[in-house]
Design an enzyme around this catalytic site. Structure first.
Site, PDB file in Angstrom:
ATOM      1  N   GLY A 280       0.770  -1.250   0.000  1.00  0.00           N
ATOM      2  CA  GLY A 280       0.000   0.000   0.000  1.00  0.00           C
ATOM      3  C   GLY A 280       0.796   1.291   0.000  1.00  0.00           C
ATOM      4  N   GLY A 336      -3.958  -5.378   7.336  1.00  0.00           N
ATOM      5  CA  GLY A 336      -3.322  -5.256   6.014  1.00  0.00           C
ATOM      6  C   GLY A 336      -4.334  -4.727   5.011  1.00  0.00           C
ATOM      7  CD  GLU A 337      -3.950  -0.345   4.907  1.00  0.00           C
ATOM      8  OE1 GLU A 337      -3.702  -1.000   5.931  1.00  0.00           O
ATOM      9  OE2 GLU A 337      -3.081   0.327   4.305  1.00  0.00           O
ATOM     10  CG  ASP A 338      -1.364  -3.106   2.033  1.00  0.00           C
ATOM     11  OD1 ASP A 338      -1.898  -4.053   2.650  1.00  0.00           O
ATOM     12  OD2 ASP A 338      -0.172  -2.803   2.147  1.00  0.00           O
ATOM     13  CG  ASN A 339      -2.808  -8.316  -0.495  1.00  0.00           C
ATOM     14  OD1 ASN A 339      -2.427  -7.870  -1.570  1.00  0.00           O
ATOM     15  ND2 ASN A 339      -2.916  -9.597  -0.265  1.00  0.00           N
TER      16      ASN A 339
END
Ligand code: NAG
Ligand code: NAG
Ligand code: NAG
Length: 523
Positions: A280, A336-339
């Site tokens: 991210g 892990g908000e990005d993935n």
């Protein structure tokens, strides 16, 4: 009688060995295929050559069709070389009436604010402002903008609501990007291209990302500030409790990890496009796509492997019912908000990822960054991944040079009888060839990426810490480089074991536990 039993058991052992060797041989070929596809992608798309860059520039020369972009940068405390990292957003080669910058902070008294204010003054012709959380309480360090345990998403949410444009570029406070990145990224999304090639098939590019790299830099006044430990990457909550070994070596290991092992698998996965794999640090996507993707989660019900628990469905419904721009809040439950964002776009709007041959660079303090700090950062990163994609994380050691050299060697000696004698498990010359090829490609790839960063912008727009005089090619000897390389390779397995065994995640100095449905819980 006795003799034939002995022969039977010997041949069954060798059958087992033979089968194991077959499995390992296939694994070895797949890993080499993915790794060297990544090396090939880097050579093809990231290598600097003067002609290639000017051609790219010509191709994207027209400004008329460029869409507006809201650049959103979440800030907390001071990061190394922060001013130059943030300034890279102001100097984007993009029509100034078609982008804005939103700096998000929680605390109205955050130490980074004076830095941002002086940039706002310096670039007053750019539309940019600071957004502060509502009702921040300095004692409890919370505000009304609290939707879940992920502080980055809580901080970002107000930026998504304030954004004037549909395309958002979310970029961490601690990375620098060249002034050419925005235009190329918007083209990539608008024209559905990945690394300059049109994308075919049912999926289209819904998220554009850039290869993250780190550079170990000499300290400046900012990076010496104690607050810099509040940054999300360079943080380590328990510095005081450990004996810190090799105080200056940690940043070099990060640099090595991101430029060698990480870069090749990251670019390879982007190209193969079998599953999203996104970091991210620097991502562009459409706010409307995210809103739509999250609104589909309750409709798909339990058919998703990632978004299926009753609370997850309820939250997805709740946040999207609040109106456009609220969907990002849904991701505050994940560490892990990005993935998770990438998976959501992948599942619900048939998205894939696209790259532009660009890197984003994080300057890391090379003075106060120990091997322990590196170990902790990597363990935390892997633990977050373990809960998201367990199978891939379990397989990870198989992708490392030393281990793959060992099991590949076992498979080849067994299947092809190399080294002559039947019962030989290990043939040294083969291992040495494997390691020499691996280190040589890593060395070449490392400098291709460094070169790509150094030539990514006009000289006057490059920050001082990226000055080619102080960068690795001239400053670091091959011996130094190999030491960092070897250290990285040798630490890979211990880090993996620590990550698999433990459950807690230390996040900006606070302990978290990840629950079965991937949501985080503060302990
Ligand atoms: C496009 O916009 C950039 C930045 O505003 C400007 O420097 C450039 O000259 C423009 N190019 C064309 C072809 O209009
Ligand atoms: C910011 O700092 C000022 C002066 O120290 C203080 O009065 C104020 O309460 C602080 N505000 C917050 C929200 O922390
Ligand atoms: C991967 O890259 C190759 C070029 O190296 C390209 O031909 C291929 O289409 C790419 N694959 C996908 C799925 O984009």
């Amino acid at each position: 009688m006795v003799n034939s039993e002995a022969i039977d058991s010997a041949s069954s052992v060798s059958t087992a060995r033979y089968l194991l060797a077959c499995v390992l041989f296939v694994t070895y070929l797949v890993i080499l295929g993915v790794a060297y596809n990544g090396v090939w992608q880097i050579m093809l798309n990231f290598r600097y050559s003067k002609g290639k860059k000017t051609r790219q520039e010509r191709e994207i020369g027209m400004n008329e069709s460029l869409e507006g972009v809201s650049i959103i940068r979440p800030l907390k405390g001071i990061d190394p070389e922060m001013s130059s990292c943030l300034e890279s957003s102001f100097v984007q080669d993009y029509p100034s009436d078609r982008f804005e910058i939103l700096f998000c902070v929680d605390d109205p008294n955050d130490t980074c604010i004076p830095i941002v204010e002086s940039l706002l003054k310096k670039h007053s012709h750019i539309s940019a402002r600071i957004l502060v959380s509502q009702n921040y309480n300095e004692v409890s360090r919370t505000s009304d903008e609290h939707f879940g345990p992920n502080p980055k998403v809580n901080n970002l949410a107000k930026g998504f609501l304030a954004a004037k444009y549909d395309i958002v570029w979310v970029m961490d406070s601690n990375v620098w990007a060249s002034s050419r990145v925005l235009k190329r990224s918007v083209r990539c999304m608008q024209q559905n291209i990945d690394n300059g090639r049109p994308v075919h098939g049912k999926r289209s590019v819904k998220l554009v990302h850039h290869a993250p790299m780190a550079i170990s830099v000499a300290d400046t006044e900012y990076s010496l500030s104690p607050i810099s430990s509040g940054s999300n990457f360079a943080s380590s909550g328990s510095n005081g409790h450990h004996k810190r070994i090799l105080k200056k070596f940690g940043a070099k290991l990060d640099e090595m990890f991101l430029l060698t092992s990480h870069a090749k698998f990251y670019t390879s996965f982007n190209n193969l496009s079998v599953a999203p794999c996104v970091n991210g640090k620097s991502n562009l996507y459409r706010r409307s796509d995210l809103d739509h993707a999250v609104s589909q989660i309750p409709k798909r019900g339990h058919s998703s492997a990632f978004f299926n628990s009753p609370e997850v469905l309820k939250d997805a419904f709740h946040f999207t019912s609040l109106g456009p721009g609220h969907a990002i809040k849904f991701f505050s439950r994940y560490i892990g908000e990005d993935n998770m964002i990438a998976i959501c776009l992948w599942e619900n709007v048939l998205g894939r990822t696209g790259m532009t041959g660009d890197v984003v660079v994080q300057p890391l303090s090379g003075e106060d960054n120990s091997v322990n700090d590196y170990f902790e950062r990597r363990t935390r990163w892997l633990r977050v991944r373990k809960y998201m994609v367990l199978a891939a994380t379990l397989l990870e050691p198989a992708t490392e040079s030393i281990l793959s050299g060992i099991y590949g060697n076992f498979a080849i000696t067994t299947l092809f009888g190399l080294g002559a004698k039947d019962n030989q498990y290990f043939y040294w010359p083969l291992f040495l060839i494997h390691m020499s090829i691996w280190i040589t490609t890593d060395y070449i790839q490392y400098y291709v990426l460094i070169d790509s960063a150094v030539h990514s912008d006009k000289l006057e727009l490059l920050p001082a810490w990226m000055d080619s005089k102080s960068l690795p090619p001239l400053k670091r000897s091959f011996f130094d480089w190999s030491l960092a390389w070897l250290g990285r390779e040798l630490l890979a397995l211990p880090i993996w074991v620590a990550a698999i065994v433990g459950h807690e995640i230390d996040w900006r100095g606070r302990p978290f536990r990840i629950k079965q449905d991937l949501t985080a819980e503060e302990l």
